[in-house]
Design a protein around this motif. Structure first.
Motif, PDB file in Angstrom:
ATOM      1  N   ALA A 275       8.399-105.456-101.313  1.00 37.81           N
ATOM      2  CA  ALA A 275       8.831-105.419 -99.913  1.00 37.81           C
ATOM      3  C   ALA A 275      10.326-105.673 -99.788  1.00 37.81           C
ATOM      4  CB  ALA A 275       8.050-106.445 -99.098  1.00 37.81           C
ATOM      5  N   GLN A 276      10.844-106.622-100.564  1.00 36.19           N
ATOM      6  CA  GLN A 276      12.277-106.911-100.519  1.00 36.19           C
ATOM      7  C   GLN A 276      13.094-105.719-101.002  1.00 36.19           C
ATOM      8  OE1 GLN A 276      12.101-110.470-102.955  1.00 36.19           O
ATOM      9  NE2 GLN A 276      12.516-111.799-101.195  1.00 36.19           N
TER      10      GLN A 276
ATOM     11  N   ARG B 114       9.164-106.540 -88.592  1.00 35.52           N
ATOM     12  CA  ARG B 114       7.768-106.275 -88.924  1.00 35.52           C
ATOM     13  C   ARG B 114       6.824-107.447 -88.660  1.00 35.52           C
ATOM     14  NH1 ARG B 114       6.905-100.937 -88.941  1.00 35.52           N
ATOM     15  NH2 ARG B 114       8.639 -99.855 -89.991  1.00 35.52           N
TER      16      ARG B 114
ATOM     17  N   LYS C 274      12.658 -98.271 -88.627  1.00 35.51           N
ATOM     18  CA  LYS C 274      13.146 -99.536 -89.183  1.00 35.51           C
ATOM     19  C   LYS C 274      13.258-100.567 -88.063  1.00 35.51           C
ATOM     20  CE  LYS C 274      16.732-101.292 -92.270  1.00 35.51           C
ATOM     21  NZ  LYS C 274      17.962-100.958 -93.011  1.00 35.51           N
TER      22      LYS C 274
ATOM     23  N   GLN D 218      13.146 -95.276 -92.236  1.00 37.73           N
ATOM     24  CA  GLN D 218      13.522 -96.598 -92.719  1.00 37.73           C
ATOM     25  C   GLN D 218      14.999 -96.664 -93.120  1.00 37.73           C
ATOM     26  OE1 GLN D 218      11.457 -99.560 -93.247  1.00 37.73           O
ATOM     27  NE2 GLN D 218      10.393 -98.426 -91.645  1.00 37.73           N
TER      28      GLN D 218
ATOM     29  N   ARG E 290      13.268-103.155 -98.343  1.00 33.15           N
ATOM     30  CA  ARG E 290      14.196-103.543 -97.282  1.00 33.15           C
ATOM     31  C   ARG E 290      15.650-103.382 -97.719  1.00 33.15           C
ATOM     32  NH1 ARG E 290      10.151-107.497 -96.051  1.00 33.15           N
ATOM     33  NH2 ARG E 290      11.170-109.057 -97.372  1.00 33.15           N
TER      34      ARG E 290
END
Length: 250
Positions: A76-77, A110, A107, A164, A80
């Motif tokens: 996930a990081q 969340r 984006k 995103q 991002r």
């Protein structure tokens, strides 16, 4: 200028088998790159390492001008930070419209409360229409995504990644199962996307790779075997022996 993504001296083994063997690889900003190679060459494992799904046994993977180590980041990081991945089979919300799929991919924060309180504004709507135009689905915005052709679903998923705002897209075999017209559209789409961000395409179809007209990296046994234009690597005797000669593709 430092590379956008640098993989240096990376190795990983599964049950004694070296899937990646001292691999080094770089890609610059706004570059289109194709990765080819026989089955078992390490192409999928390479993408797994970059996106945090697999941790290498040694080596380093750094991102951006600040040389951020991706090896300490979760999937996930990493997403991002600006790395998006599209798998071979498209994964879209088939019961939702094309428009709603793109909205869900925007984006945005969340957290649970952010999702509950979200209200679409004019800027979001404009962004959706711009994305739809970019991927060629403007006329399909109101259509249920499950009704799209295979190629259109692939474009929608690319659009969801673009929503995103990634700096790097990893795209796995986008041409598989497409019609000739869909393949041509996909070629134009990926080349256009690569004007503003980096795109790595893993592909077996040599005609599709030729149409991309980009630098090609050949993997074999987890390492870079050859690199350069498609004409250059397909004339390399080592590539012919381990890949092209085996598959019959030239």
């Amino acid at each position: 200028m430092s590379a956008l993504l640098e993989v240096a001296g990376v190795s990983v083994a599964f049950d004694g088998f070296k899937a990646i063997n001292n691999l080094s690889f770089e890609i610059e900003e706004a570059e289109l790159r194709a990765i080819i190679g026989p089955n078992g060459a390490g192409k999928t494992t390479f993408m797994d390492i970059v996106t945090g799904k697999t941790r290498p046994d040694k080596g380093r993977v750094t991102w951006g001008p600040s040389n951020i180590s991706l090896l300490r980041k979760s999937e996930a990081q990493i997403a991002r930070l600006g790395i998006g991945r599209k798998f071979q089979r498209p994964t879209v919300f088939e019961d939702q419209s094309v428009f709603d799929n793109l909205v869900m991919a925007l984006k945005k924060p969340r957290g649970p409360m952010s999702a509950i309180l979200y209200r679409r504004d004019e800027a979001d709507t404009d962004r959706i229409h711009a994305l739809a135009e970019e991927i060629g689905l403007t006329k399909e915005l109101a259509r249920r995504s499950g009704e799209l052709s295979h190629g259109q679903k692939q474009w929608l998923e690319i659009g969801m990644l673009l929503a995103q705002d990634p700096q790097l897209l990893l795209v796995d075999e986008p041409a598989a199962g497409m019609t000739v017209g869909e393949r041509q559209h996909t070629t134009r789409l990926l080349r256009d996307v690569a004007k503003t961000r980096a795109v790595i395409v893993v592909e077996h179809d040599m005609e599709f790779v030729r149409a991309l007209d980009c630098r090609v990296t050949v993997l074999h046994e987890g390492s870079v075997l050859a690199e350069g234009t498609l004409d250059h690597v397909t004339q390399d005797q080592r590539v012919i022996d381990v890949y092209l000669g085996r598959s019959g593709e030239r």
